[in-house]
Design an enzyme around this catalytic site. Structure first.
Site, short mmCIF file in Angstrom:
data_model
loop_
_atom_site.label_atom_id
_atom_site.label_comp_id
_atom_site.label_asym_id
_atom_site.label_seq_id
_atom_site.Cartn_x
_atom_site.Cartn_y
_atom_site.Cartn_z
N LYS A 104 0.81 -1.01 -0.10
CA LYS A 104 0.03 -0.09 0.07
C LYS A 104 0.93 1.10 -0.16
CE LYS A 104 -4.20 1.28 2.05
NZ LYS A 104 -4.94 1.50 0.98
N1 PPE Z 1 -7.67 -1.57 -3.34
C1 PPE Z 1 -6.89 -0.37 -3.23
C2 PPE Z 1 -6.26 0.09 -4.14
C3 PPE Z 1 -7.23 0.39 -2.14
O1 PPE Z 1 -6.43 1.54 -1.86
C4 PPE Z 1 -7.92 -0.04 -1.02
C5 PPE Z 1 -8.15 0.52 0.23
C6 PPE Z 1 -8.67 -1.43 -1.16
C7 PPE Z 1 -8.21 -2.27 -2.26
C8 PPE Z 1 -9.39 -2.33 -0.05
O2 PPE Z 1 -8.39 -2.55 1.23
P1 PPE Z 1 -8.91 -2.93 2.43
O3 PPE Z 1 -9.30 -1.42 3.10
O4 PPE Z 1 -7.86 -3.25 3.26
O5 PPE Z 1 -10.17 -3.61 2.57
N2 PPE Z 1 -8.09 1.83 0.42
C9 PPE Z 1 -7.92 2.64 1.41
C10 PPE Z 1 -7.77 4.05 0.97
C11 PPE Z 1 -8.98 5.08 0.71
C12 PPE Z 1 -8.30 6.44 0.42
O6 PPE Z 1 -9.10 7.34 -0.34
O7 PPE Z 1 -7.33 6.96 1.21
C13 PPE Z 1 -9.01 2.71 2.28
O8 PPE Z 1 -10.12 2.10 1.98
O9 PPE Z 1 -8.74 2.85 3.40
#
Ligand code: PPE
Length: 306
Positions: free
Chosen positions: A158
């Protein structure tokens, strides 16, 4: 955004307005930062629960490993610091954002001996895709930007730099009047959205993309586990955009987006055009779990009180 009192900065709580860095911070120039997004929920009994805090902190440590950043904290230390930040700010619920970045020192792409610095901020954050999205669903469009190929961006990290791809897609989608962008991988299969993973439902069978080109979402993993425990068949398989067009239901998962139904993709109405029954079922179960109302899943929760 709604500010709070303190930001945890390299082990100390500093006032929100004092949490500053130099403009020649390496990560500001090259995207060499890693971060997490974690949610805490207020419970009916007055306590609060952080959802899957150890898993988020482990993913942060792994993100550092992938981008060769020497993180001076263990996952356990990050967990403690997240709780400290919530308690110091007297936040019964909200979004927690730990971020580690390469600081000020030498310029140039090579991060060299520049210091690695860590902050943890937290603030109240409502429904990510708008207040009505959780019930009514959102309209999305396939992006002209492909998700970066698996050997270009390390999608399991991330990492801040990975998000320029997301930013391009998000701006395009918003400017074209959509709530979110659907991104395909370079082979043309459905990948994920700019900050969410995607699921489809057909004949009660749930399908989500395999981990190949996507971030391994913790919400994605939670929904797979939950759905299987509820008796649904869940397949982790590649699918195409036309399979999405003809699905009975579709939804996004993410910490910020939680579980958001998709009602329209590229002008094709999905199912009945509003939140479908499987989506609703999973959403209700998910919100009960995060708010500590289902003891079967208490192992996913970290309690705090102030
Ligand atoms: N894909 C991406 C690219 C992504 O950034 C997130 C989280 C996910 C999938 C889902 O991952 P999880 O949160 O572990 O279920 N995106 C984060 C950032 C949002 C933002 O705008 O900043 C979040 O949901 O916290």
């Amino acid at each position: 955004m709604q500010t709070t009192e303190f930001i945890w900065f390299d082990g100390k709580l500093v006032p929100w307005d004092s949490a500053k860095v130099h403009v020649l911070t390496h990560s500001l120039h090259y995207g060499s930062a890693i971060f997490e997004g974690i949610r805490a929920y207020a419970c009916a009994d007055g306590g609060s629960e952080v959802f899957r805090l150890p898993d988020h902190c482990k993913r942060m440590v792994n993100s550092a490993k992938i981008i060769r950043m020497e993180l001076p904290y263990t996952a356990e230390e990050l967990e403690k610091a997240c709780i400290e930040t919530m308690v110091a700010n007297k936040l019964p619920e909200g979004y927690i954002r730990p971020l580690s970045f390469v600081g000020y020192g030498e310029m140039g792409v090579y991060p060299g001996n520049n210091p690695v610095q860590t902050i943890i901020a937290a603030w109240p954050w409502g429904a990510y895709l708008g207040p009505e999205a959780l019930e009514k669903g959102i309209a999305i469009k396939t992006s002209t930007f492909a998700r970066s190929p698996v050997n270009s961006s390390m999608s399991k990290a991330k990492a801040a730099g990975n998000y320029i791809n997301s930013i391009l897609a998000k701006i395009e989608a918003k400017e074209d009047g959509y709530d979110e962008a659907l991104m395909l991988d370079t082979a043309g299969f459905v990948s994920e959205a700019t900050g969410e993973n995607i699921f489809i439902v057909r004949d009660n069978i749930i399908k989500t993309t395999p981990l190949t080109s996507i971030l391994g979402g913790i919400t994605r993993d939670s929904i797979i586990t939950l759905a299987r425990n509820l008796g649904y068949e869940v397949q982790e398989q590649q699918f195409t955009r036309d399979e999405l067009y003809t699905a009975d239901e579709a939804f996004f998962t993410g910490t910020a987006a939680e579980l958001t139904p998709i009602r329209e993709v590229d002008h094709r109405v999905i199912g009945a055009g509003h939140r479908g029954p499987v989506t609703k079922h999973l959403q209700e179960e998910f919100f009960a779990i995060v708010k500590g109302e289902n003891p079967k899943y208490s192992f996913w929760l970290t309690r705090y009180k102030f």
